[in-house]
Design an enzyme around this catalytic site. Structure first.
Site, short mmCIF file in Angstrom:
data_model
loop_
_atom_site.label_atom_id
_atom_site.label_comp_id
_atom_site.label_asym_id
_atom_site.label_seq_id
_atom_site.Cartn_x
_atom_site.Cartn_y
_atom_site.Cartn_z
N GLN A 30 -7.19 -4.92 3.00
CA GLN A 30 -7.61 -5.83 4.07
C GLN A 30 -8.29 -7.09 3.54
OE1 GLN A 30 -9.94 -2.94 6.20
NE2 GLN A 30 -10.86 -2.25 4.29
N ASP A 85 -19.77 0.38 4.52
CA ASP A 85 -21.04 -0.35 4.39
C ASP A 85 -22.22 0.58 4.10
OD1 ASP A 85 -22.09 0.52 7.16
OD2 ASP A 85 -20.18 -0.42 7.64
N GLU A 104 -13.91 6.91 2.09
CA GLU A 104 -13.62 5.52 2.48
C GLU A 104 -12.36 5.09 1.71
OE1 GLU A 104 -14.84 2.50 4.28
OE2 GLU A 104 -12.98 1.91 3.27
N ASP A 136 -7.93 8.19 1.46
CA ASP A 136 -7.56 8.16 2.87
C ASP A 136 -8.20 9.36 3.59
OD1 ASP A 136 -6.35 8.11 5.33
OD2 ASP A 136 -4.31 8.39 4.58
N ASP A 154 -16.13 6.58 11.29
CA ASP A 154 -16.74 5.23 11.30
C ASP A 154 -15.70 4.27 10.73
OD1 ASP A 154 -18.41 3.09 11.38
OD2 ASP A 154 -19.59 3.68 9.64
N THR A 156 -12.37 1.25 11.07
CA THR A 156 -11.90 0.02 11.70
C THR A 156 -11.08 0.39 12.94
OG1 THR A 156 -10.25 0.18 9.94
CG2 THR A 156 -11.89 -1.51 9.69
N PRO A 161 -4.43 1.13 8.20
CA PRO A 161 -4.76 2.44 7.62
C PRO A 161 -5.56 3.32 8.55
CG PRO A 161 -6.04 0.68 6.56
CD PRO A 161 -5.05 0.02 7.46
#
Ligand code: SAM
Length: 297
Positions: A30, A85, A104, A136, A154, A156, A161
């Protein structure tokens, strides 16, 4: 001064004035940006979608994490999917958990967040109870033999993905890994500008879990501001936790919260009429409420 805005959603758009661009690069997955904004301080943006910010990250992270953690009687093993994050991981580790695994897909998000948004994760990534896996989350859950008490999605938005994180086979894998008393929670969009997406998410979760509850929070960073989360479980009802029990556990944790309180936990499940009707859900304390629907399998 330039402004950052996400693309319009149903004619709705919000803008933030940008003092500076601190990072602008592309990972294998991304477009990653860190912007220094006037209203939100440093802000993480992925593929033009705002993810989190220094100033108001606690709203989203506290409600994503503390609601299911307090609903489970003794969460020891927790899985965070996405969350690069580190804000969700940090809130999980405020509880006396044995282990928190974070999967993540994009190591660059973790690297950039640790470098430029260190306040969001605090020292979570260095906590010996934390395990970071770069991979993944869909595949991880399909292949793992581990059992979890709470799974936090948590991620996108459900494109690229993250699309399979909102699919039925993902929820079936989650149900297997959670057993009877575990809970899964996912952010489920704005009831005001993304109602169809929220209805679809609830319908999908009801195909796999008998107990599905949506709860709300105001998050000014996200389109529509009024934001929803949806929790699902076989046995554990997050809307039915006694406020006194939450208060005792918050005291024992000793970590201050900015938004989350025992009363807010309860109140977050109160749904406005239009939403209760759209989701066929009732608010727990509504005296006129019918028993909450428990969908069969
Ligand atoms: N709080 C945010 C929001 O709702 O806007 C989410 C923030 S977090 C940075 C989202 C993360 O999910 C991203 O870093 C992205 O790389 C990750 N992600 C997307 N799809 C994933 C997948 N299939 N497995 C694991 N992580 C994934």
């Amino acid at each position: 001064m330039r402004a950052f805005a996400e693309p319009f959603r149903r004619g709705w758009r919000q803008e933030a004035l940008v003092r500076d661009t601190l990072y602008d690069g592309h990972s294998d997955f991304q477009h990653i940006q860190v912007l220094d904004t006037i209203p939100f301080g440093r802000m993480l943006v992925l593929d033009d979608a705002t993810q989190t910010s220094e100033v108001e990250e606690y709203l989203y992270h506290e409600m994503l994490v503390h609601v299911p953690m307090m609903a489970h009687p003794d969460p020891q093993r927790v899985l965070v999917i996405g969350g690069g994050d580190g804000g969700a991981l940090r809130r999980v580790l405020e509880h006396p958990v044995r282990k928190a695994t974070m999967v993540e897909i994009d190591g660059e998000v973790v690297r950039v967040s640790r470098a430029l948004l260190p306040a969001i994760a605090g020292d979570a990534f260095d906590d010996p109870r934390a395990e970071l896996i770069i991979g993944d989350g869909v595949r991880y859950l399909r292949e793992t033999d581990e059992h979890f008490d709470v799974i936090l999605v948590d991620s996108t938005d459900p494109v690229g993905p993250a699309a399979d994180l909102f699919g039925e086979s993902f929820y079936r894998d989650a149900r297997r890994a959670l057993g009877e008393d575990g809970l899964i929670v996912t952010q489920s969009g704005s009831p005001l500008v993304m109602l169809d997406e929220l209805k679809d998410a609830v319908a999908l979760m009801r195909r796999v879990f008998p107990l599905v509850r949506t709860y709300l929070c105001a998050i000014p960073l996200y389109p529509g501001v009024l934001w929803s989360f949806t929790a699902a479980s076989v046995n554990c009802d997050p809307s039915a936790v006694a406020p006194a029990a939450i208060a005792a556990r918050l005291r024992a944790n000793g970590a201050p919260t900015g938004w989350y309180t025992p009363a807010i936990h309860r109140a977050a499940f109160a749904l406005p009429n239009f939403l209760a009707a759209a989701l066929e859900m009732q608010s727990p304390d509504d005296p006129a409420a019918l028993p909450l629907p428990i969908s069969g399998e």
